[in-house]
Design an enzyme around this catalytic site. Structure first.
Site, PDB file in Angstrom:
ATOM      1  CB  SER A  42      -0.923  -0.008   1.225  1.00  0.00           C
ATOM      2  OG  SER A  42      -0.186   0.059   2.418  1.00  0.00           O
ATOM      3  CG  HIS A 146      -0.893  -5.439   4.050  1.00  0.00           C
ATOM      4  ND1 HIS A 146      -0.506  -4.801   5.201  1.00  0.00           N
ATOM      5  CD2 HIS A 146      -0.322  -4.736   3.033  1.00  0.00           C
ATOM      6  CE1 HIS A 146       0.260  -3.768   4.896  1.00  0.00           C
ATOM      7  NE2 HIS A 146       0.365  -3.699   3.587  1.00  0.00           N
ATOM      8  CD  GLU A 155      -0.696  -2.220   9.044  1.00  0.00           C
ATOM      9  OE1 GLU A 155      -0.216  -1.769  10.089  1.00  0.00           O
ATOM     10  OE2 GLU A 155      -0.185  -2.079   7.918  1.00  0.00           O
ATOM     11  CD  GLU A 196       2.383  -5.498   7.765  1.00  0.00           C
ATOM     12  OE1 GLU A 196       1.867  -5.336   8.899  1.00  0.00           O
ATOM     13  OE2 GLU A 196       2.629  -4.552   7.001  1.00  0.00           O
ATOM     14  CG  ASP A 232      -1.918   1.735   8.387  1.00  0.00           C
ATOM     15  OD1 ASP A 232      -2.570   2.713   7.961  1.00  0.00           O
ATOM     16  OD2 ASP A 232      -0.905   1.286   7.816  1.00  0.00           O
ATOM     17  CD  GLU A 275       0.415   3.752   9.735  1.00  0.00           C
ATOM     18  OE1 GLU A 275       0.746   3.168  10.799  1.00  0.00           O
ATOM     19  OE2 GLU A 275       0.790   3.372   8.607  1.00  0.00           O
ATOM     20  CG  ASP A 302       2.509   5.000   5.953  1.00  0.00           C
ATOM     21  OD1 ASP A 302       3.542   5.351   5.354  1.00  0.00           O
ATOM     22  OD2 ASP A 302       2.037   3.843   5.829  1.00  0.00           O
ATOM     23  CE  LYS A 327       5.365   2.153   6.026  1.00  0.00           C
ATOM     24  NZ  LYS A 327       4.162   2.235   5.152  1.00  0.00           N
ATOM     25  CG  HIS A 355       6.872  -3.661   9.430  1.00  0.00           C
ATOM     26  ND1 HIS A 355       6.353  -4.906   9.710  1.00  0.00           N
ATOM     27  CD2 HIS A 355       5.781  -2.822   9.492  1.00  0.00           C
ATOM     28  CE1 HIS A 355       5.056  -4.837   9.911  1.00  0.00           C
ATOM     29  NE2 HIS A 355       4.689  -3.592   9.791  1.00  0.00           N
ATOM     30  CE  LYS A 378       2.684   0.145  10.545  1.00  0.00           C
ATOM     31  NZ  LYS A 378       1.528   0.442   9.680  1.00  0.00           N
TER      32      LYS A 378
HETATM   33  C1  PEP Z   1       3.492  -1.234   6.537  1.00  0.00           C
HETATM   34  C2  PEP Z   1       2.554  -0.732   5.730  1.00  0.00           C
HETATM   35  O1  PEP Z   1       2.217  -1.321   4.553  1.00  0.00           O
HETATM   36  P1  PEP Z   1       3.045  -1.187   3.200  1.00  0.00           P
HETATM   37  O2  PEP Z   1       4.448  -1.557   3.511  1.00  0.00           O
HETATM   38  O3  PEP Z   1       2.349  -2.165   2.302  1.00  0.00           O
HETATM   39  O4  PEP Z   1       2.934   0.234   2.765  1.00  0.00           O
HETATM   40  C3  PEP Z   1       1.817   0.484   6.083  1.00  0.00           C
HETATM   41  O5  PEP Z   1       0.951   0.918   5.307  1.00  0.00           O
HETATM   42  O6  PEP Z   1       2.082   1.082   7.117  1.00  0.00           O
HETATM   43 MG    MG Z   2       0.486   2.637   6.784  1.00  0.00          MG
END
Ligand code: PEP
Ligand code: MG
Length: 401
Positions: A42, A146, A155, A196, A232, A275, A302, A327, A355, A378
């Site tokens: 995503s 996911h 999530e 995940e 999330d 999130e 995010d 990230k 992650h 996370k």
């Molecule tokens: C970990 C996540 O998913 P992705 O790595 O698929 O963006 C997220 O959206 O926070």
């Molecule tokens: Mg996210």
């Protein structure tokens, strides 16, 4: 001496079975660091660009290696990352790939730490880093991008905010994950797992709220400390302008309805964390929701911020959100991720190191979270590529106190 003497790049498997970039960095005095790029499903529209791994490797070999090998000290992270930017020459790493860049950046940091004989968190954070450890947010139920045929919300995250130690927090999240399996079993719901390792049951979001709430309460009772939960929503994936809002199966919520819905869920379930509750372009919606519930929960960007200081500054100016997901592969280097963390911290935004849904055994983010005194990390709950980071956190805590 930490002068880089060799960089090797190769394709390795990630947790989804896709190829990703791994980098090895060697230094003059024998320092060694290895790291691999994670990959999102995503992904935010404004993230740095991930190239197909073979292309990223070829481009990095041609453009980045000549600027690194024999030229730059692995122990000087700013210099390494500046060389990667200079080699790329774009503002989104579309020339050498953010996947090559982040793998090299993280591998160089590890080589720099190796030369010093210091753990990575200490090399990155310094001797006088704070004493605190991040609370792990553990993905226990999920769907969205996911997992197919599961919840619309991406999530549901256990948040053991009252855990006396990192280790107890990590085991608490695993206990919530196990309790959810029992509750789903009692309800006769079969559940596969998503990317995940979270349960991906074919239930409505409303039922998922009930299940997670029950599992969190049972586990908190059993362990004797507070466990909350968060979400999330990955709402950019739900948002469809042509449909006029956020699409939950047959139901479409307008932006105002989405803000109301999230605010209601925050109060009904005492959510500690939400999130991406709104689309990645909707600073105004984030600001509205933050105004309503930001005094009692974290509203985290995010896809909104993509670890990018310019987008974060726009958010700060608009009072949009009160926390940022970090990230490193969204922005391409550790230095850029540190800049985002610094700007967030200066402005009272909580930081959550994260992650990606596609991961490897790489543990850099555990060290990054400890080095920067992040409030949260996370990184999943169970499944090898997630426990790699969680177990590393336990080891760091063991080593550091
Ligand atoms: C970990 C996540 O998913 P992705 O790595 O698929 O963006 C997220 O959206 O926070
Ligand atoms: Mg996210």
């Amino acid at each position: 001496m930490t002068l880089i003497t060799n960089v090797s790049l190769r394709r390795v498997l990630d947790s989804r079975g896709n190829p990703t970039v791994e980098a090895d960095v060697l230094t003059e005095s024998g320092g060694f660091g290895r790291a691999a790029a994670p990959s999102g499903a995503s992904t935010g529209e404004y993230e740095a660009i991930e190239l197909e791994p073979s292309e990223a490797i070829a481009a990095a070999r041609e453009h980045a290696l000549p600027r690194l090998v024999g030229e730059v000290y692995a122990g000087n992270q700013r210099e390494v990352d500046a060389a990667l930017h200079a080699a790329d020459g774009t503002d989104d790493f579309s020339a050498i790939g953010a996947n090559s860049a982040v793998a090299i950046s993280m591998a160089a940091a590890k080589a720099g730490a190796d030369v010093l004989g210091a753990p990575l968190y200490q090399h990155l954070g310094g001797t006088f880093r704070g004493e605190s450890f991040p609370t792990p947010l553990g993905n226990v139920v999920g769907g969205g991008e996911h997992a197919k045929e599961a919840t619309h919300i991406q999530e549901f995250l256990a948040a053991p905010v009252g855990a006396p130690s990192v280790s107890e927090a990590v085991f608490a999240n695993a206990a919530v994950h196990a309790r959810i399996s029992e509750i789903l079993d009692d309800r006769g719901v079969p559940a596969a797992k998503g990317d995940e390792g979270a349960w991906a049951p074919p239930i409505s979001d409303a039922e998922a709220f009930e299940v997670v709430d029950e599992a969190v309460a049972d586990t908190a009772d059993e362990l004797g400390f507070e466990i909350g939960f968060g979400l999330d929503m990955a709402a950019a994936e739900l948002y469809d302008a042509d449909e006029g809002g956020y699409v939950y199966g047959d139901e479409v919520k307008s932006t105002a309805e989405q803000v109301d819905y999230v605010a209601e869920m925050v109060d009904e379930y005492d959510l500690v964390y939400v999130e991406d509750p709104l689309d990645e372009d909707d600073y105004e919606g984030f600001a509205d929701l933050t105004d309503r519930v930001g005094d009692r929960t974290l509203i985290c960007g995010d896809d909104l911020f993509v670890t990018n200081v310019e987008r974060l500054q726009d958010g700060i100016d608009a009072d949009a959100g009160n926390s940022i997901l970090i990230k490193p592969n969204q922005i391409g280097t550790l230095s850029d991720a540190f800049d985002a963390i610094e700007l967030a911290t200066e402005n009272g935004y909580e930081t959550v190191i994260s992650h990606r849904s596609g991961e490897t055994e790489d543990t850099t983010i555990a060290h990054l979270a400890v080095a920067t005194d992040a409030g949260f990390i996370k990184t999943g709950t169970v499944q090898g590529e997630r426990t790699a980071k969680l177990n590393e956190l336990i080891r760091i805590a063991d080593d550091a106190v």
